[in-house]
Enzyme design. Sequence first.
Site: not given
Length: 271
Positions: A11, A42-43, A73, A75, A153, A187-189
């Site tokens: 995302s 997106y989450g 992602c 999500t 972000e 979550c890849t963040h």
Amino acid sequence: MDLRPIGVFDSGSGGLTAVREIRSILPSENIIYFGDTSRVPYGSRSAEILLRYARQDVRFLRTFDIKALVVACGTVSTTALPRLQAENADLPMLGVVEPSCRRAVSVTRNKRVGLIATAASVRSGAYERTIAGLDGDITVVSKACPLFVPLVENGRFRPGDPVIETVAREYLEPLRATGIDTLILGCTHYPLLTEIIADIMGPGVTLIDSGAAAARVLRQTLSDRGALAQRDHGTLTLYASDQPEDFGALAGQFLRRPLESAVQHVDIERY
Ligand code: DGL
């Protein structure tokens, strides 16, 4: 040998943590990355909207004649992956759920595994189902952390930042109290928050980076198909659906190295 690129999408910039892992174990591969910065996060979206977005993301990356696709992602991996795989049966496609669940199952000693992810991923129940299929004796404790993605972000991921530290404690302290010994960063963040998360969870909890787990499975998949690239070094090409300059600045921090070329803009609604 196959010199075609690997497609990766997320995302936003979080999937770059998976790219970092892919590049460290597959340095010869060319990678094309798409971050859907015009529609992040997106989450918080419904499964229907996520499927529409993900189809467009896949269609865009397929314009590059890719040899494999990584859904970096959590999500999309939890809500749309089986549909995307069925619709693109000719293309090896992997997400982050199964690789990280396999790793968690092999790492846990007390059979208590934690999961932190977006609200959509937690709601899907995909991690619980996958772990139950691998080892029915494992208890999974899940926690949605919806504020993590917008904070990351916006560059608020450094240890000592009072905002992220406060939010992380609120999410994670109750999770620590459940006695888990393994925590999936679903979550890849979240790998950007590794230091902060590790500090709160303590040394007895092993953190599983879903991007790293997916990178290992990707290497195996390409190797099994005789599709690894062999060349001096691969390239990374970045696309974003909004504000490519801002994305480029953040991407350099995520990848921990300067970018080789400017981020290009793509109008994702055309796909
Ligand atoms: N990095 C993504 C994930 O792994 C998406 C987060 C979001 O956009 O909410 O879930």
